[in-house]
Design an enzyme around this catalytic site. Structure first.
Site, PDB file in Angstrom:
ATOM      1  CB  SER A  30      -4.946  -0.573   1.416  1.00  0.00           C
ATOM      2  OG  SER A  30      -5.421  -0.481   2.717  1.00  0.00           O
ATOM      3  CG  HIS A  61      -5.485   4.493   4.083  1.00  0.00           C
ATOM      4  ND1 HIS A  61      -6.756   4.306   3.604  1.00  0.00           N
ATOM      5  CD2 HIS A  61      -4.992   3.272   4.320  1.00  0.00           C
ATOM      6  CE1 HIS A  61      -7.011   3.002   3.554  1.00  0.00           C
ATOM      7  NE2 HIS A  61      -5.956   2.355   3.985  1.00  0.00           N
ATOM      8  CG  HIS A  83      -9.158   1.165   8.618  1.00  0.00           C
ATOM      9  ND1 HIS A  83      -8.308   2.137   8.163  1.00  0.00           N
ATOM     10  CD2 HIS A  83      -9.514   0.423   7.534  1.00  0.00           C
ATOM     11  CE1 HIS A  83      -8.149   1.994   6.852  1.00  0.00           C
ATOM     12  NE2 HIS A  83      -8.868   0.968   6.446  1.00  0.00           N
ATOM     13  CE1 TYR A  85      -5.871  -0.364  10.670  1.00  0.00           C
ATOM     14  CE2 TYR A  85      -7.537  -1.687   9.581  1.00  0.00           C
ATOM     15  CZ  TYR A  85      -6.479  -0.791   9.524  1.00  0.00           C
ATOM     16  OH  TYR A  85      -6.061  -0.320   8.317  1.00  0.00           O
ATOM     17  CD  GLU A  86      -6.867   4.155  11.178  1.00  0.00           C
ATOM     18  OE1 GLU A  86      -6.083   5.105  11.047  1.00  0.00           O
ATOM     19  OE2 GLU A  86      -7.912   4.046  10.519  1.00  0.00           O
ATOM     20  CB  ALA A 113      -6.767  -4.013   0.030  1.00  0.00           C
ATOM     21  CG  MET A 210      -8.787  -5.895   8.469  1.00  0.00           C
ATOM     22  SD  MET A 210      -7.131  -5.495   9.045  1.00  0.00           S
ATOM     23  CE  MET A 210      -6.260  -7.037   8.718  1.00  0.00           C
ATOM     24  CB  SER A 211     -12.491  -1.264   5.413  1.00  0.00           C
ATOM     25  OG  SER A 211     -12.414  -1.828   4.126  1.00  0.00           O
ATOM     26  CG  ASN A 234      -3.675 -10.870   0.680  1.00  0.00           C
ATOM     27  OD1 ASN A 234      -4.142  -9.731   0.675  1.00  0.00           O
ATOM     28  ND2 ASN A 234      -4.024 -11.769   1.580  1.00  0.00           N
ATOM     29  CG  HIS A 246       0.007  -2.803   5.093  1.00  0.00           C
ATOM     30  ND1 HIS A 246      -1.346  -2.922   4.787  1.00  0.00           N
ATOM     31  CD2 HIS A 246       0.278  -1.482   5.022  1.00  0.00           C
ATOM     32  CE1 HIS A 246      -1.848  -1.718   4.547  1.00  0.00           C
ATOM     33  NE2 HIS A 246      -0.886  -0.820   4.685  1.00  0.00           N
TER      34      HIS A 246
HETATM   35  N1  HPA Z   1      -7.098 -10.150   5.444  1.00  0.00           N
HETATM   36  C1  HPA Z   1      -7.678  -9.058   5.945  1.00  0.00           C
HETATM   37  N2  HPA Z   1      -7.613  -7.869   5.359  1.00  0.00           N
HETATM   38  C2  HPA Z   1      -6.929  -7.779   4.208  1.00  0.00           C
HETATM   39  C3  HPA Z   1      -6.291  -8.891   3.619  1.00  0.00           C
HETATM   40  C4  HPA Z   1      -6.382 -10.137   4.285  1.00  0.00           C
HETATM   41  O1  HPA Z   1      -5.846 -11.177   3.834  1.00  0.00           O
HETATM   42  N3  HPA Z   1      -5.686  -8.456   2.469  1.00  0.00           N
HETATM   43  C5  HPA Z   1      -5.962  -7.133   2.370  1.00  0.00           C
HETATM   44  N4  HPA Z   1      -6.717  -6.718   3.401  1.00  0.00           N
END
Ligand code: HPA
Length: 272
Positions: A30, A61, A83, A85-86, A113, A210-211, A234, A246
């Site tokens: 991302s 993306h 992903h 989650y999609e 990310a 998440m990947s 973050n 996001h």
């Molecule tokens: N958690 C999960 N996935 C992420 C995060 C997070 O804090 N930051 C970027 N992708």
């Protein structure tokens, strides 16, 4: 998905690539898509034309494979990933990796990310992935065994020590700060709760995302060496008082994309 899907997609891609034979595949996380612009002699192949490839649905993306030259080496970039989650099937998430294997790729650079759990990882910063924990409750290898993959692949060195050593050298030489740590992969798409982050911290995870885990498992099953780099965008939930969103993840990803690009180019130049 049928087990010949990777061969069919690879055949289509080969017909577009002509003589070029990428040895390294790179997947962009991302907000990290900028690296695609640094590829020279680029051939862009939209997912929409590739048999079996769906369109990615997440903001930030796009959906292209880009073959060309980076750091003087033949590469193929995956810009836009699938992903879990999609709602994609795990075998769809890893289809690009199986296609890269069919194309003869031997190195895979996976970026993402991630949220920083370990407080020494101050965002925005980069983290070399040393190992992972699969908390996605899925394996891309469950079900039928695909050609070229063992039933029970070894995962004792999921992120190649040799590639990691090169990444450390490049980071030192270019003055890029590169932390190190364990990535925990979760299904998402909601960000974690503070209690979940405390649990991951005690388990030994340094960053959460998440990947990456499904792709790395398949790359290992196919004997492809993996270099994993997280862009820590973050602080993970509960490690500060800030809520997560996001857009901030994307923005921090863009800030750090330049360093990530330099690091990857440096690794490619050194890799021989
Ligand atoms: N958690 C999960 N996935 C992420 C995060 C997070 O804090 N930051 C970027 N992708």
């Amino acid at each position: 998905m049928t087990t010949d899907a990777p061969q069919r997609a690879a055949e289509f891609i080969r017909s577009r690539l002509g003589d070029s034979r990428p040895r390294t595949a790179i997947v962009l996380g991302s907000g990290l898509g900028e690296l695609a612009n640094q590829v020279t002699n680029a051939t862009t192949i939209p997912y929409s034309g590739i048999p079996g490839f769906p369109e990615p649905t997440v903001i930030g993306h796009s959906g292209n494979l880009i073959a060309g030259s980076l750091g003087g080496k033949p590469v193929i970039l995956q810009s836009g990933r699938f992903h879990l989650y999609e709602g994609h099937d795990p075998s769809t998430v890893v289809l690009p990796i199986r296609v890269f294997a069919e194309l003869g790729v031997s190195n895979f650079i996976v970026t993402n990310a991630a949220g920083g759990i370990n407080r020494t990882l101050k965002p925005p910063t980069l983290m070399l992935i040393t190992d992972h924990i699969n908390l996605m409750w899925k394996s891309p290898l469950s079900g039928e065994v695909f050609d070229g993959e063992p039933r029970f692949p070894d995962m004792s060195a999921p992120y190649d020590p040799g590639l990691r050593a090169i990444a450390r050298e490049v980071a030192l030489e270019t003055g890029i700060h590169l932390g190190e740590g364990v990535y925990v992969g979760v299904l998402g798409p909601s960000y974690e709760t503070p209690a979940e982050i405390r649990m991951f911290d005690r388990m030994g995870a340094d960053a959460v995302g998440m990947s990456t885990v499904p792709e790395t498992i398949v790359a290992n099953a196919r004997g492809i060496k993996v270099l994993g780099i997280s862009s820590i965008t973050n602080p993970a939930a509960g490690t500060t008082n800030e809520p997560l969103n996001h857009d901030e993840v994307l923005e921090a990803g863009r800030d750090i994309a330049k360093n990530l690009g330099r690091l990857i180019e440096g690794v490619l130049e050194k890799k021989g």
